[in-house]
Design a protein around this motif. Sequence first.
Motif, short mmCIF file in Angstrom:
data_model
loop_
_atom_site.label_atom_id
_atom_site.label_comp_id
_atom_site.label_asym_id
_atom_site.label_seq_id
_atom_site.Cartn_x
_atom_site.Cartn_y
_atom_site.Cartn_z
N TYR A 112 0.83 -1.21 0.00
CA TYR A 112 0.00 0.00 0.00
C TYR A 112 0.86 1.25 0.00
O TYR A 112 2.02 1.25 0.41
N TYR A 113 0.24 2.31 -0.51
CA TYR A 113 0.88 3.63 -0.53
C TYR A 113 -0.21 4.65 -0.19
O TYR A 113 -1.22 4.75 -0.89
N ILE A 114 -0.01 5.37 0.89
CA ILE A 114 -0.98 6.36 1.37
C ILE A 114 -0.34 7.73 1.29
O ILE A 114 0.79 7.92 1.76
N ARG A 115 -1.05 8.68 0.71
CA ARG A 115 -0.57 10.06 0.68
C ARG A 115 -1.57 10.93 1.45
O ARG A 115 -2.75 10.98 1.10
N ILE A 116 -1.07 11.58 2.50
CA ILE A 116 -1.91 12.47 3.30
C ILE A 116 -1.37 13.88 3.18
O ILE A 116 -0.19 14.10 2.91
N LYS A 117 -2.26 14.85 3.38
CA LYS A 117 -1.88 16.26 3.24
C LYS A 117 -2.44 17.06 4.40
O LYS A 117 -3.57 16.83 4.84
N GLU A 118 -1.62 18.01 4.86
CA GLU A 118 -2.01 18.87 5.97
C GLU A 118 -3.29 19.62 5.65
O GLU A 118 -3.48 20.11 4.54
N SER A 119 -4.19 19.68 6.63
CA SER A 119 -5.44 20.40 6.47
C SER A 119 -5.67 21.22 7.74
O SER A 119 -5.36 20.76 8.84
N PRO A 120 -6.21 22.42 7.62
CA PRO A 120 -6.48 23.19 8.84
C PRO A 120 -7.52 22.49 9.69
O PRO A 120 -8.32 21.71 9.17
N PRO A 121 -7.50 22.74 10.99
CA PRO A 121 -8.49 22.08 11.84
C PRO A 121 -9.90 22.50 11.46
O PRO A 121 -10.11 23.59 10.92
N PRO A 122 -10.88 21.63 11.70
CA PRO A 122 -12.27 22.00 11.37
C PRO A 122 -12.68 23.25 12.13
O PRO A 122 -12.29 23.45 13.28
N PRO A 123 -13.45 24.14 11.50
CA PRO A 123 -13.88 25.36 12.19
C PRO A 123 -14.86 25.02 13.30
O PRO A 123 -15.55 24.01 13.24
N PRO A 124 -14.92 25.88 14.32
CA PRO A 124 -15.91 25.65 15.38
C PRO A 124 -17.31 25.83 14.81
O PRO A 124 -17.50 26.50 13.80
N PRO A 125 -18.29 25.21 15.46
CA PRO A 125 -19.67 25.39 14.97
C PRO A 125 -20.06 26.85 15.00
O PRO A 125 -19.67 27.58 15.91
N PRO A 126 -20.81 27.30 14.01
CA PRO A 126 -21.14 28.73 13.95
C PRO A 126 -22.08 29.14 15.08
O PRO A 126 -22.93 28.38 15.52
N ASP A 127 -21.86 30.38 15.54
CA ASP A 127 -22.72 30.98 16.56
C ASP A 127 -23.87 31.65 15.82
O ASP A 127 -23.65 32.58 15.03
N PRO A 128 -25.12 31.21 16.02
CA PRO A 128 -26.22 31.78 15.24
C PRO A 128 -26.41 33.28 15.46
O PRO A 128 -26.96 33.96 14.62
N PHE A 129 -25.94 33.80 16.62
CA PHE A 129 -26.11 35.21 16.90
C PHE A 129 -24.80 35.98 16.80
O PHE A 129 -24.74 37.15 17.11
N GLY A 130 -23.72 35.29 16.37
CA GLY A 130 -22.41 35.92 16.34
C GLY A 130 -22.33 37.09 15.38
O GLY A 130 -21.63 38.06 15.63
N ALA A 131 -23.02 37.01 14.25
CA ALA A 131 -22.91 38.06 13.23
C ALA A 131 -23.90 39.20 13.45
O ALA A 131 -23.88 40.19 12.73
N LEU A 132 -24.78 39.08 14.44
CA LEU A 132 -25.77 40.13 14.67
C LEU A 132 -25.16 41.29 15.44
O LEU A 132 -24.37 41.11 16.36
N ASP A 133 -25.53 42.47 15.06
CA ASP A 133 -25.10 43.67 15.75
C ASP A 133 -25.85 43.75 17.07
O ASP A 133 -27.07 43.53 17.13
N THR A 134 -25.14 44.08 18.16
CA THR A 134 -25.81 44.15 19.46
C THR A 134 -26.86 45.25 19.49
O THR A 134 -27.85 45.15 20.21
N ASP A 135 -26.67 46.33 18.70
CA ASP A 135 -27.69 47.37 18.64
C ASP A 135 -29.00 46.82 18.07
O ASP A 135 -30.09 47.19 18.51
N LEU A 136 -28.87 45.92 17.08
CA LEU A 136 -30.09 45.32 16.52
C LEU A 136 -30.82 44.49 17.57
O LEU A 136 -32.04 44.47 17.63
N LEU A 137 -30.04 43.77 18.40
CA LEU A 137 -30.67 42.98 19.46
C LEU A 137 -31.40 43.90 20.44
O LEU A 137 -32.50 43.59 20.90
N ASP A 138 -30.77 45.05 20.78
CA ASP A 138 -31.42 45.99 21.69
C ASP A 138 -32.70 46.55 21.07
O ASP A 138 -33.72 46.68 21.74
N GLN A 139 -32.64 46.89 19.77
CA GLN A 139 -33.82 47.42 19.09
C GLN A 139 -34.93 46.38 19.05
O GLN A 139 -36.10 46.69 19.23
N ALA A 140 -34.54 45.12 18.80
CA ALA A 140 -35.53 44.06 18.77
C ALA A 140 -36.18 43.89 20.15
O ALA A 140 -37.39 43.68 20.26
#
Length: 198
Positions: A112-140
């Motif tokens: 057998y011959y296996i070729r592996i390649k470096e890959s960045p670690p998987p990203p953390p799960p997305p935060d559903p509210f991470g991209a929201l502006d805090t002012d929008l949350l206050d207005q809501a």
Amino acid sequence: MNVKPVLGDWEIPHIQAMHSLEQRQFVELNVPGRAGSLFQDMNTRPTSVAISGSLYGDEPRNEFLEALRGKYRAGEPVTFVGDIVTATEVQYVIIESLQFSENGMQPDQLDYYIRIKESPPPPPPPDPFGALDTDLLDQAGGFLDSVTGALDVIDGLGNVPNIGDPTPQVRQAMDQVTEATAGLQDAATLLSGLFGDD
């Protein structure tokens, strides 16, 4: 090899050789009127590791192929540990290619011959509210308070009587007025007779 190479949670068996390739990527820029070139450093390319070995016997071969092909088909980054990546930042790899060969002169052997390649670690799960502006949350939140207040006011109006169609009440009042004034015509006729002209 002091450390047995491990791919994810699977120890790679019967390794005969390992090779790594680390390469820095440059862009060559020619400068008119100047001897030589300038090079722009584009950082390093992903580290590649090639692993080769052999297995003997049907059962070890089948177990090996099943485990390795399962990881290959998944196509997901997995951890890799081995002496050959010491002092590098390689933590996660993907299986880039697999190659197997059998020879009629050695029918029980699988190479057998296996070729592996470096890959960045998987990203953390997305935060559903991470991209929201805090002012929008206050207005809501303020909007929700306003809606709640309006609903309280409407609920307070629930005790107001339902007026609906007012004509039945008006007709009833008119009938009572007609009954009360029914005798006036007779009284007017009688008075007219008393004070009438001779």
